[in-house]
Design an enzyme around this catalytic site. Structure first.
Site, mmCIF file in Angstrom:
data_model
loop_
_atom_site.group_PDB
_atom_site.id
_atom_site.type_symbol
_atom_site.label_atom_id
_atom_site.label_comp_id
_atom_site.label_asym_id
_atom_site.label_seq_id
_atom_site.Cartn_x
_atom_site.Cartn_y
_atom_site.Cartn_z
ATOM 1 N N CYS A 150 0.832 -1.203 0.000
ATOM 2 C CA CYS A 150 0.000 0.000 0.000
ATOM 3 C C CYS A 150 0.866 1.252 0.000
ATOM 4 O O CYS A 150 1.965 1.253 0.538
ATOM 5 C CB CYS A 150 -0.867 0.048 1.246
ATOM 6 S SG CYS A 150 -1.905 -1.381 1.466
ATOM 7 N N ARG A 164 5.247 -0.385 -6.072
ATOM 8 C CA ARG A 164 5.206 -1.202 -4.862
ATOM 9 C C ARG A 164 4.189 -2.340 -4.978
ATOM 10 O O ARG A 164 4.219 -3.264 -4.182
ATOM 11 C CB ARG A 164 4.864 -0.315 -3.652
ATOM 12 C CG ARG A 164 5.869 0.789 -3.423
ATOM 13 C CD ARG A 164 5.444 1.668 -2.276
ATOM 14 N NE ARG A 164 5.503 0.939 -1.037
ATOM 15 C CZ ARG A 164 6.543 0.911 -0.221
ATOM 16 N NH1 ARG A 164 7.632 1.575 -0.537
ATOM 17 N NH2 ARG A 164 6.509 0.230 0.897
ATOM 18 N N TRP A 179 -3.289 -2.588 -1.353
ATOM 19 C CA TRP A 179 -2.997 -3.989 -1.664
ATOM 20 C C TRP A 179 -3.812 -4.792 -0.669
ATOM 21 O O TRP A 179 -3.562 -4.748 0.531
ATOM 22 C CB TRP A 179 -1.496 -4.230 -1.504
ATOM 23 C CG TRP A 179 -1.004 -5.499 -2.105
ATOM 24 C CD1 TRP A 179 -0.603 -5.698 -3.393
ATOM 25 C CD2 TRP A 179 -0.813 -6.752 -1.433
ATOM 26 N NE1 TRP A 179 -0.195 -6.998 -3.557
ATOM 27 C CE2 TRP A 179 -0.310 -7.663 -2.380
ATOM 28 C CE3 TRP A 179 -1.030 -7.204 -0.131
ATOM 29 C CZ2 TRP A 179 -0.023 -8.991 -2.072
ATOM 30 C CZ3 TRP A 179 -0.747 -8.520 0.181
ATOM 31 C CH2 TRP A 179 -0.240 -9.394 -0.795
ATOM 32 N N ASN A 220 -2.002 2.085 5.824
ATOM 33 C CA ASN A 220 -1.191 0.911 5.489
ATOM 34 C C ASN A 220 -1.004 0.112 6.776
ATOM 35 O O ASN A 220 -0.792 0.704 7.827
ATOM 36 C CB ASN A 220 0.205 1.320 5.002
ATOM 37 C CG ASN A 220 0.166 2.085 3.715
ATOM 38 O OD1 ASN A 220 -0.888 2.209 3.093
ATOM 39 N ND2 ASN A 220 1.314 2.607 3.305
ATOM 40 N N GLY A 221 -1.022 -1.208 6.671
ATOM 41 C CA GLY A 221 -0.825 -2.023 7.870
ATOM 42 C C GLY A 221 -2.080 -2.806 8.199
ATOM 43 O O GLY A 221 -3.003 -2.899 7.385
ATOM 44 N N GLU A 268 17.708 -18.366 -7.908
ATOM 45 C CA GLU A 268 17.374 -16.985 -8.255
ATOM 46 C C GLU A 268 16.965 -16.885 -9.731
ATOM 47 O O GLU A 268 16.029 -16.152 -10.067
ATOM 48 C CB GLU A 268 18.564 -16.061 -7.935
ATOM 49 C CG GLU A 268 18.393 -14.609 -8.328
ATOM 50 C CD GLU A 268 17.241 -13.882 -7.630
ATOM 51 O OE1 GLU A 268 16.647 -14.439 -6.683
ATOM 52 O OE2 GLU A 268 16.925 -12.760 -8.055
ATOM 53 N N LYS A 271 13.319 -15.486 -10.764
ATOM 54 C CA LYS A 271 13.186 -14.303 -11.627
ATOM 55 C C LYS A 271 12.312 -14.613 -12.833
ATOM 56 O O LYS A 271 11.431 -13.848 -13.198
ATOM 57 C CB LYS A 271 14.594 -13.880 -12.075
ATOM 58 C CG LYS A 271 14.795 -12.438 -12.324
ATOM 59 C CD LYS A 271 15.234 -11.655 -11.117
ATOM 60 C CE LYS A 271 14.295 -11.808 -9.957
ATOM 61 N NZ LYS A 271 14.742 -11.160 -8.759
ATOM 62 N N GLU A 285 8.694 -14.984 -11.784
ATOM 63 C CA GLU A 285 8.085 -13.713 -11.384
ATOM 64 C C GLU A 285 7.703 -12.848 -12.584
ATOM 65 O O GLU A 285 6.620 -12.294 -12.626
ATOM 66 C CB GLU A 285 9.058 -12.903 -10.514
ATOM 67 C CG GLU A 285 9.195 -13.387 -9.095
ATOM 68 C CD GLU A 285 10.222 -12.588 -8.320
ATOM 69 O OE1 GLU A 285 9.917 -12.140 -7.217
ATOM 70 O OE2 GLU A 285 11.367 -12.416 -8.820
ATOM 71 N N HIS A 325 16.625 -37.878 -8.278
ATOM 72 C CA HIS A 325 15.754 -38.334 -7.198
ATOM 73 C C HIS A 325 14.312 -37.872 -7.432
ATOM 74 O O HIS A 325 13.549 -37.738 -6.479
ATOM 75 C CB HIS A 325 16.269 -37.833 -5.850
ATOM 76 C CG HIS A 325 17.628 -38.360 -5.519
ATOM 77 N ND1 HIS A 325 17.881 -39.694 -5.308
ATOM 78 C CD2 HIS A 325 18.823 -37.732 -5.415
ATOM 79 C CE1 HIS A 325 19.172 -39.863 -5.066
ATOM 80 N NE2 HIS A 325 19.763 -38.680 -5.130
ATOM 81 N N LYS A 381 6.375 -5.005 -4.243
ATOM 82 C CA LYS A 381 7.801 -4.732 -4.040
ATOM 83 C C LYS A 381 8.227 -5.035 -2.611
ATOM 84 O O LYS A 381 9.262 -5.633 -2.372
ATOM 85 C CB LYS A 381 8.086 -3.270 -4.392
ATOM 86 C CG LYS A 381 9.547 -2.864 -4.242
ATOM 87 C CD LYS A 381 10.402 -3.530 -5.296
ATOM 88 C CE LYS A 381 11.872 -3.217 -5.164
ATOM 89 N NZ LYS A 381 12.674 -4.286 -5.824
HETATM 90 C C1 G6P Z 1 8.930 -9.345 -2.334
HETATM 91 C C2 G6P Z 1 9.535 -8.915 -3.657
HETATM 92 C C3 G6P Z 1 10.848 -9.649 -3.887
HETATM 93 C C4 G6P Z 1 11.783 -9.428 -2.703
HETATM 94 C C5 G6P Z 1 11.123 -9.824 -1.376
HETATM 95 C C6 G6P Z 1 11.943 -9.384 -0.176
HETATM 96 O O1 G6P Z 1 8.528 -10.670 -2.414
HETATM 97 O O2 G6P Z 1 8.642 -9.181 -4.716
HETATM 98 O O3 G6P Z 1 11.466 -9.165 -5.068
HETATM 99 O O4 G6P Z 1 12.948 -10.169 -2.893
HETATM 100 O O5 G6P Z 1 9.859 -9.185 -1.258
HETATM 101 O O6 G6P Z 1 11.997 -7.991 -0.146
HETATM 102 P P1 G6P Z 1 13.053 -7.172 0.686
HETATM 103 O O7 G6P Z 1 12.661 -5.741 0.513
HETATM 104 O O8 G6P Z 1 12.942 -7.636 2.113
HETATM 105 O O9 G6P Z 1 14.401 -7.483 0.128
#
Ligand code: G6P
Length: 605
Positions: free
Chosen positions: A2, A27, A73, A99-100, A480, A484, A487, A503, A600
């Protein structure tokens, strides 16, 4: 997640607030809304969907100030017009954006309903508007403080009262709020991204603080009304950092920014005189570093995976047992906290709820935790009190690229420092320092070969599934790479440790399922070559990401990265995988900077 923007001053609020909302879009959100005060009345517009939908719905003469605006959100209640913020009291005088999560919302709601209040949404946030309206206090800030004394939970919020337009009120508990100081105008935001266009002089609220914000200044107080003192700080990046510039996407821009970003992470931290590194912000003397027996790294998503690379480096270079774990798992399993373990909380945003909760769990049990964080002054940075800032610059794309790389580099710096006070020789220290210093140019060289990677992406774009495999540090790179791709391109990608293939996953290898094999130049090189043979024997296409030179096994496609010090291979091997994910997503026409369902920074559980 948010986002909050607020404005008070002489100008019309709506254009400023809408621009602020666009800056917060990165975000992640599902609905948006805005309220302004005009001639003693509240004007309100809100809807499910993107900020541009809200823009279309705004009446042409949406004049007024002050104003507040929000991107939501969903947590309590589905994304919908009525659940979008701002929420108002029954008389449509008070508007709240939040927010929260209000944890005692159900009890407060029941109490308000029994007093005759009719709710218009399913959100926890709406209780705040009714609660503030019900307070007998005659000033808005006093009413907000009184209401918040009844609330348990987390909040970053802004409140507008159309009948008292001389001020807006903001408050923080666990969810960031920053005030921007302008020329006879003030801004409120959940993220400096929303206000850098207007000012670089800011004040971050602390937990438990409430701010009364007027056009000509502000006052802060605790929930009990005791005044608090604040010192403005200057945001040290310009608004260009928040623009895409010549790039089509922030993700692509941030991939390209990695050489400079890594340069900043390294800046001032290499000590060639002693062939070591120096991290001033960790505030640990040599003898304290020497007492550490174990390292535990906590984070979520890409931060966790960067932690896996870091754990491997620390174990290799300092010969200390080191392990990374998702913060979300750690915090709920009643972890054993040890005095001689160094806990590291890794977070780009410094706001991820699970990582913050893990930090609090470590601290509550008397453990010592450092933050490895990008956003200066963020909640986790402050909760830890010391650590390593990445200095990667703002990262706007939802998926992490440059901060992933910078986190791995920051952990490499720490691994060297821990190693050099143990058994890592001066010769190795010197070799590793030179290796780190070479990284920016090497990354630049990889990014410049983008067309080759775009061609590789063609191998994947038509597939439904892909595997990524690697061993040891190469496994973290595979994790990773798969994350990626998943995502940004929505392609089903799974990472496996190469040895685990037989396995189970080998059952799914087929000509339609390509495998990306990550092959660093380590002791396991030959074993990875055998993995390629196993996959190809099942007619599975293989894309190898490795170093230049002859591949002793035939592959369908290959991308080579320059030779670095072998310890840093994972950092370089990850760069082509970022571009691979980007190009698959580009070819599939995905919303690269804002993948569906993702945010984000995940500031809720
Ligand atoms: C969300 C984002 C990821 C990120 C993760 C941790 O899931 O989509 O890209 O790696 O949060 O975020 P941070 O700000 O704690 O690194």
């Amino acid at each position: 997640m948010c986002g909050i923007v607020g404005y008070i001053g002489k100008r019309d609020a709506a254009p400023i607030l809408m621009e602020g909302l666009r800056r917060l879009e990165y975000r992640g959100y599902d609905s948006a809304g805005i309220a302004v005060a005009h001639m003693g009345e509240l004007r309100l517009a809100k809807c499910k969907g993107r900020v541009r939908e809200l823009e279309k719905r705004l009446p042409s003469r949406f004049k007024g100030a002050p104003g507040i605006a929000h991107t939501r959100w969903a947590t309590h209640g589905e994304p919908s017009d009525k659940n979008a913020h701002p929420h108002c009291d029954a008389t449509n005088r008070i508007a709240v954006i939040h927010n929260g999560i209000i944890e005692n919302a159900a009890a407060l709601r029941a109490r308000l309903e029994s007093a005759g209040v009719a709710f218009r949404s399913e959100t926890d946030s709406e209780v705040l508007a009714h609660l503030i309206a019900a307070m007998p206090e005659h000033s808005l800030d006093a009413a907000v403080r009184a209401a918040l004394r009844l609330v348990t939970g987390t909040y970053g919020l802004a409140v507008l009262d159309a009948a008292r337009p001389e001020a807006i009120v903001a408050a923080r508990n666990g969810s960031p709020v920053v005030l921007g100081i302008g020329e006879r105008e003030m801004f409120v935001a959940s993220d400096p991204a929303a206000l850098v266009r207007h000012t670089r002089s800011v004040v971050y609220l602390d937990d438990g603080e409430v701010a009364l914000v007027r056009a000509d200044g502000f006052e802060t107080a605790t929930l009990d009304g005791g005044p608090t003192a604040k010192t403005p700080s200057t945001i040290n990046f310009t608004s260009e950092a928040f623009d895409k510039g010549e790039y089509a996407h922030f993700m692509r821009k941030e991939i390209a920014e990695q050489p400079e970003a890594v340069g900043r992470t390294l800046s001032g931290r290499l000590e060639p005189r002693f062939q070591t590194t120096h991290l001033g912000g960790i505030e640990l003397a040599a003898h304290e570093l020497l007492d550490i027996r174990r390292v535990k790294i906590l984070g979520c998503g890409s931060a966790y995976i960067a932690g896996c690379i870091g754990a491997h480096l620390i174990e290799q270079l300092a010969r200390l047992p080191a392990h990374a774990e998702p913060a979300s798992e750690f915090r709920y399993r009643n972890p054993v906290i040890e005095r001689d373990t160094l806990y590291l909380a890794v977070s780009q945003s410094g706001e991820t709820f699970d990582t913050l909760a893990a930090v609090q769990e470590v601290k509550r049990k008397g453990g010592r935790v450092l933050g490895i964080v990008n956003v200066v002054g963020s909640t986790i940075a402050r909760e830890c009190g010391r650590g390593i800032y990445l200095h990667a610059g703002p990262e706007i794309a939802v998926v992490s690229t440059k901060t992933f790389t910078c986190t791995a580099v920051a952990l490499a710096l720490l691994a060297i420092q821990l190693g050099r006070i143990r058994d890592l020789s001066t010769a190795d220290g010197g070799r590793l320092l030179a290796g780190l210093a070479a990284l920016p140019e090497q990354i630049d060289g990889i990014v410049a070969r983008e067309p080759e990677i775009a061609r590789l992406a063609e191998q994947l774009v038509a597939c439904e599934h892909a595997y990524f495999v690697g061993r040891s540090a190469g496994y973290a790179v595979a994790m990773e790479g798969a994350l990626k791709l998943k995502e940004v391109s929505y392609l089903h990608a799974e990472a496996y440790s190469a040895a685990e293939l037989k396995h189970g996953p080998l059952a799914l290898i087929s000509p339609e399922t390509p495998t990306v094999v990550v092959i660093p130049r380590d002791d396991l090189y030959q074993k990875n070559i055998s993995t390629i043979a196993e996959i190809r024997a099942r007619r599975g296409p293989v894309v190898a990401v490795t170093h230049a030179g002859e591949m002793p096994a035939p592959v369908d496609a290959m991308f080579d990265v320059p030779a670095s010090e072998p310890e840093f291979d994972p950092i370089l091997l990850n760069i082509p995988l970022q571009l691979l994910a980007y190009h698959v997503a580009l070819k599939k026409g995905c919303d690269i900077d804002k993948p569906r369902n993702l945010a984000k920074s995940v500031t809720v559980e």
